[in-house]
Design a protein around this motif. Structure first.
Motif, mmCIF file in Angstrom:
data_model
loop_
_atom_site.group_PDB
_atom_site.id
_atom_site.type_symbol
_atom_site.label_atom_id
_atom_site.label_comp_id
_atom_site.label_asym_id
_atom_site.label_seq_id
_atom_site.Cartn_x
_atom_site.Cartn_y
_atom_site.Cartn_z
ATOM 1 N N ALA A 27 0.835 -1.207 0.000
ATOM 2 C CA ALA A 27 0.000 0.000 0.000
ATOM 3 C C ALA A 27 0.866 1.251 0.000
ATOM 4 C CB ALA A 27 -0.936 -0.014 1.207
ATOM 5 N N ALA A 28 1.988 1.207 0.739
ATOM 6 C CA ALA A 28 2.876 2.367 0.815
ATOM 7 C C ALA A 28 3.402 2.719 -0.573
ATOM 8 C CB ALA A 28 4.031 2.089 1.777
ATOM 9 N N VAL A 29 3.783 1.691 -1.340
ATOM 10 C CA VAL A 29 4.264 1.936 -2.711
ATOM 11 C C VAL A 29 3.161 2.580 -3.541
ATOM 12 C CG1 VAL A 29 5.028 0.812 -4.839
ATOM 13 C CG2 VAL A 29 5.920 0.032 -2.636
ATOM 14 N N HIS A 30 1.956 2.042 -3.403
ATOM 15 C CA HIS A 30 0.851 2.530 -4.236
ATOM 16 C C HIS A 30 0.275 3.858 -3.750
ATOM 17 C CE1 HIS A 30 0.181 -0.827 -7.087
ATOM 18 N NE2 HIS A 30 0.932 -1.458 -6.204
ATOM 19 N N SER A 31 0.733 4.328 -2.621
ATOM 20 C CA SER A 31 0.222 5.613 -2.117
ATOM 21 C C SER A 31 0.897 6.786 -2.822
ATOM 22 C CB SER A 31 0.453 5.714 -0.609
ATOM 23 O OG SER A 31 1.835 5.840 -0.337
ATOM 24 N N ASN A 32 1.911 6.496 -3.646
ATOM 25 C CA ASN A 32 2.634 7.569 -4.322
ATOM 26 C C ASN A 32 1.956 8.055 -5.595
ATOM 27 O OD1 ASN A 32 4.812 7.778 -2.480
ATOM 28 N ND2 ASN A 32 5.574 5.826 -3.281
ATOM 29 N N PHE A 33 0.932 7.328 -6.045
ATOM 30 C CA PHE A 33 0.218 7.732 -7.255
ATOM 31 C C PHE A 33 -1.242 7.320 -7.116
ATOM 32 C CE2 PHE A 33 2.686 3.868 -7.693
ATOM 33 C CZ PHE A 33 1.736 2.928 -8.013
ATOM 34 N N PRO A 34 -2.146 8.033 -7.800
ATOM 35 C CA PRO A 34 -3.572 7.748 -7.596
ATOM 36 C C PRO A 34 -4.140 6.634 -8.486
ATOM 37 C CG PRO A 34 -3.290 9.736 -8.903
ATOM 38 C CD PRO A 34 -1.914 9.255 -8.578
ATOM 39 N N ASP A 35 -3.495 6.322 -9.624
ATOM 40 C CA ASP A 35 -4.103 5.353 -10.548
ATOM 41 C C ASP A 35 -3.732 3.918 -10.196
ATOM 42 O OD1 ASP A 35 -1.596 6.473 -11.190
ATOM 43 O OD2 ASP A 35 -1.598 5.383 -13.086
ATOM 44 N N LEU A 36 -4.417 2.970 -10.860
ATOM 45 C CA LEU A 36 -4.264 1.557 -10.503
ATOM 46 C C LEU A 36 -2.924 0.947 -10.929
ATOM 47 C CD1 LEU A 36 -7.800 0.094 -11.246
ATOM 48 C CD2 LEU A 36 -6.569 -0.167 -9.111
ATOM 49 N N ARG A 37 -2.531 1.215 -12.159
ATOM 50 C CA ARG A 37 -1.246 0.738 -12.692
ATOM 51 C C ARG A 37 -1.015 -0.758 -12.546
ATOM 52 N NH1 ARG A 37 3.309 5.334 -11.249
ATOM 53 N NH2 ARG A 37 1.982 7.116 -11.762
ATOM 54 N N TYR A 38 -2.024 -1.568 -12.876
ATOM 55 C CA TYR A 38 -1.806 -3.015 -12.901
ATOM 56 C C TYR A 38 -0.777 -3.359 -13.963
ATOM 57 C CZ TYR A 38 -6.092 -3.982 -10.227
ATOM 58 O OH TYR A 38 -7.055 -4.068 -9.268
ATOM 59 N N MET A 39 -0.058 -4.436 -13.742
ATOM 60 C CA MET A 39 0.801 -4.967 -14.794
ATOM 61 C C MET A 39 -0.069 -5.289 -15.999
ATOM 62 S SD MET A 39 3.044 -8.515 -15.009
ATOM 63 C CE MET A 39 2.318 -9.070 -13.539
ATOM 64 N N LYS A 40 0.406 -4.894 -17.183
ATOM 65 C CA LYS A 40 -0.382 -5.175 -18.392
ATOM 66 C C LYS A 40 -0.293 -6.664 -18.720
ATOM 67 C CE LYS A 40 -1.352 -1.084 -20.864
ATOM 68 N NZ LYS A 40 -0.856 -0.105 -19.863
ATOM 69 N N GLN A 41 -1.430 -7.288 -18.837
ATOM 70 C CA GLN A 41 -1.436 -8.724 -19.136
ATOM 71 C C GLN A 41 -2.355 -9.022 -20.314
ATOM 72 O OE1 GLN A 41 -2.499 -10.643 -15.368
ATOM 73 N NE2 GLN A 41 -0.484 -11.610 -15.325
#
Length: 793
Positions: free
Chosen positions: A163-177
């Motif tokens: 969560a800490a890593v993902h708190s730096n940006f607002p979008d989801l940014r899932y790995m593209k699969q």
DNA sequence: GATTTTACGTA
DNA sequence: CGTACGTAAAATCT
């Protein structure tokens, strides 16, 4: 009523379920015990609490802390008006502050933010909120549930780090699969050909779905990169999905693919076993099994793909997605991704040698599973008849004594009989802490205690004997054999079977010993073959002309403990008795030594009775057992038991000192390393339970690993021998092999050579001696009396 | 019918 | 306050 708290521009918002009594009292979220745990996990994840905006879903404490009371229905689908209002307030707050991520603590917080109900399935995944679209949510265990069940602590920390890593940006940014589920046979073959045409795609992850019974392949998934997964159905609705020719061509191409690539799998022993047993395809190049990778990195964490995916990857949750047609292709892609992450973790933790070692055991465990072990039906019938008669006889005796028919397997009826009808003193189960409620027990220990209180009453012993016979018959003598007369077990290299994440009660320790459970490839037998009682072992007979050789490490854990605590007298005794024939070995008796040391008398004056005391005390104290256990085992008073333990520690101060150094080691790194280099990080709450478990780790896991090293050596030696040695069973510190009668002595020499393996501790090198028995059945046979000083191996 | 509890077998 | 493991049957839940 609790107000939310924290900076208005916070990147992270924390949402709990409802205030507890302390939060209510002080009017601030997460204070008191829950607050302390929250602070703890946040700091472990590098999140500063003062930078977070903190609130609850429900704004006031529910009666008995039960969130379910804020719902109209039992299943918690319909919130009350009050809860709906609170959720709306939460929505407004999130819209106002627009945090980059909302961390949901607990199931109801997850529900309020996403509408999802299962924390188990969705924790650790970055989710999109349904309450406020375009806001990210990551759910984890609530501080309260962590306090109740400490094994949730470390997963929660991992979740918060993510969560800490993902708190730096607002979008989801899932790995593209790109996932291509349910393709045609041609598309699938084309993909495999493409992989073959790309030699730089060295690794291919493989995942199969099977249907039971029979473990037939229903679906096959492949991936050459974490961003891609493809899958093909062989069976749909229990009918073949492909024309016969297409299916054949798929398997042929797959076999060719597997010859040229290195495979990555989750639980490879199963997939490889099915592919070999049902499809005659041998996967020989296995690069990594994610189950083993996870085991060597985090032996106490869950190891199923859903959990590993949440920890290692940034993908949407795929395991419990209701439109789950991508399932198998996603499994393949994510197995690849997880494996890559864990490979880095293996180097970071410097556990590559343990990984390689466990990987090398897969073919052995699998071969033993598929071969199975034969049951002699004649002997089985004989045993069955004998025990069935005894059982019936005891039953009728009991019926007469008690005056009515009772199902002795029924806890409820036993309770009625012992504590109400007979009015005996109620026996309670051992509790973990005094705060837990007392639970009545009617188990064997309770019966034995009652027997002592009411002397000359045969009923207790009769019940015990009857229950024993019943277990023997029901669980073991009647186990189903295969059409070929064999029973099978799945040996699990990573210990505790771990696909059942639901099992939330116990931590998955797994000290490197194999566990044994039902094989679903060959579902015959009682499942676990490591708990067959001696009586039932009689029906496992060697075929005529063959012998079963039992090779077990003698006093294995005691030898290891002697070196760990540096007990010179004991070490010398093990050294002096090494390799001696039976007659000469007899005078080196560690249990007599224990008693002699305790009371300060010469060893040759110790009686058989006193030897038993020595044996029980040494065994108990090694693992830090309490006086109550010693009392029960020896049938003595509590005072006497305490006294013995004290005498032992006074005579052997080294054990207590070693326990202290173990505690220091745990405090420093929480990690212990056994004598073969296996590391184990302990995640339990700090305290006696952790210590006791840790004391047993080094001896237990060293012996377990030692046997497996020996089995691997044997397995690699067999092809070069002029005769065959079959591997039958693995029993933690013993292995069983099947050999033609005329080669018994040759085999024993080979076995001894494989099993004598040097161990090092404190710059000392030592060996654990091996005892051999030559047997006609698993149970019955003679100890081999050999003077190994005169034999060259 | 599915899940939880209780007891019990091994090292 | 031995530890570790897996399974069967009864009890209980839904």
């Amino acid at each position: 009523m609790i107000r939310s708290d924290g900076p208005l521009d916070a990147k992270i918002m924390l949402v709990g379920e409802a205030p507890d009594s302390e939060a209510s009292r002080y009017g601030k979220p997460f204070c008191g015990r829950e607050g302390k745990t929250l602070d703890d996990i946040l700091s472990q994840a590098g999140i500063a609490r003062y930078q977070c905006y903190i609130g609850y879903v429900a704004r006031s404490q529910p009666p008995a802390d039960k969130m379910s009371l804020y719902f109209e229905d039992k299943k918690c689908n319909v919130p009350t008006a009050r809860l709906r209002k609170w959720v709306e307030e939460l929505r407004q707050e999130i819209i106002l502050h627009k945090p980059n991520i909302v961390i949901a603590f607990g199931m109801y917080a997850l529900w309020a933010l996403t509408g999802l109900k299962s924390l188990q399935n969705y924790r650790g995944y970055v989710l999109s909120s349904t309450l406020v679209p375009d806001v990210k949510v990551l759910a984890t265990h609530s501080p309260r549930s962590i306090n109740d069940d400490w094994k949730l602590y470390f997963p929660a920390v991992l979740d918060l780090r993510k969560a800490a890593v993902h708190s730096n940006f607002p979008d989801l940014r899932y790995m593209k699969q790109t996932l291509e589920p349910n393709v045609t046979a041609k598309q699938f073959i084309d993909y495999m050909e493409e992989c073959i045409a790309h030699p730089e795609w060295e690794d291919i992850s493989v995942d199969i779905e099977t249907i039971q019974p029979g473990s037939h392949v229903e679906e096959l998934g492949l991936s050459h990169d974490p961003s891609f997964g493809i899958s093909l159905y062989f069976v749909k609705g229990r009918r073949p999905a492909l024309p016969e020719n297409d299916e054949l061509k798929v398997w042929q191409t797959f076999a060719r693919l597997m010859k040229q690539k290195k495979a990555i799998m989750q639980n490879a022993a199963f997939d490889i076993g099915v592919l070999w047993y049902n499809n005659h395809i041998l996967v020989e190049n296995l690069k990594a099994d994610t189950l083993i990778q996870a085991h060597v990195c985090w032996p106490e964490l869950p190891r199923d793909l859903g959990f590993l995916g949440s920890v290692c990857l940034n993908v949407p949750p795929w395991k419990h997605d209701s439109g789950a047609s991508v399932y198998n292709s996603a499994d393949a892609a994510n197995t690849f991704g997880i494996s890559r992450v864990l490979d880095g973790e293996i180097d970071r933790q410097n556990v590559r040698h343990t990984f390689d070692f466990e990987m090398g055991l897969i073919p052995i465990a699998l071969m033993m599973q598929l071969k199975g072990i034969k049951i002699d039906e004649e002997k089985r019938n004989e045993l069955y008849t004998y025990w069935k008669n005894r059982q019936l006889q005891m039953k009728s005796e009991l019926d007469i004594i008690i005056g009515k028919e009772i199902n002795f397997k029924s806890h409820k009826q036993m309770k009625q009989l012992l504590y109400f009808d007979l009015g005996l003193p109620i026996q309670y189960k051992r509790r973990k802490s005094v705060t837990e409620p007392r639970v009545i027990t009617t188990d064997a220990t309770a019966l034995r205690t009652l027997e002592r209180l009411v002397p000359d009453n045969p009923v207790f012993n009769l019940i015990l004997e009857y229950k024993k016979a019943t277990t023997l018959i029901n669980n073991f003598l009647t186990m189903e054999a295969s059409p070929e007369g064999t029973v099978h077990t799945s040996y699990n290299i990573t210990g505790a079977a771990s696909d059942d994440e639901e099992d939330t009660k116990k931590t998955k320790r797994s000290f490197g010993r194999w566990s044994s459970s039902k094989s679903i490839i060959r579902p015959y037998g009682s499942g676990n073959l490591q708990n067959i009682p001696n009586e039932a072992r009689k029906m496992f007979k060697a075929p005529s002309g063959y012998k079963i050789i039992e090779s077990d490490y003698s006093q294995a854990e005691a030898v290891v403990v002697a070196h760990l605590i540096n007990d010179q007298r004991l070490i010398r005794m093990f050294e002096d008795s090494f390799g001696l024939p039976k007659a000469e070995k007899a005078k080196y008796d560690i249990h007599k030594l224990t008693y002699a040391q305790m009371v300060g008398i010469p060893m040759d004056q110790v009686t058989a009775e006193q030897r038993k005391i020595g044996k029980t005390i040494r065994h108990g104290t090694n693992y830090s057992a309490g006086p109550k256990v010693i009392m029960n085992r020896l049938g003595i008073s509590m005072t006497q038991a305490k006294q013995y333990i004290q005498m032992y520690h006074r005579a052997n101060p080294a054990l207590g000192i070693w326990h202290t150094t173990i505690q220091q080691e745990l405090r420093r790194t929480r990690t212990l390393t056994n004598l073969l280099g296996r590391k184990h990080k302990f995640l339990d709450r700090w305290g006696d339970d952790l210590f006791r478990s840790a004391y047993s780790f080094i001896p237990q896991s060293t012996v377990g690993d030692l046997l497996n090293v020996a089995m691997k050596k044997l397995y690699d030696t067999i092809p070069s021998l002029t005769f065959d040695i079959e591997l039958l069973l693995q029993l933690h510190d013993a292995m069983y092999n099947l050999v033609k009668e005329e080669f018994v002595m040759d085999a024993v020499k080979v076995l001894r050579k494989c099993m004598l393996i040097p161990l090092r501790h404190n710059f000392n090198e030592f060996y654990i001696d091996v005892d051999f028995k030559v047997k006609d059945s698993w149970a019955e046979g003679e100890e081999l009396d050999i003077d190994w000083r005169t034999v060259d191996v």
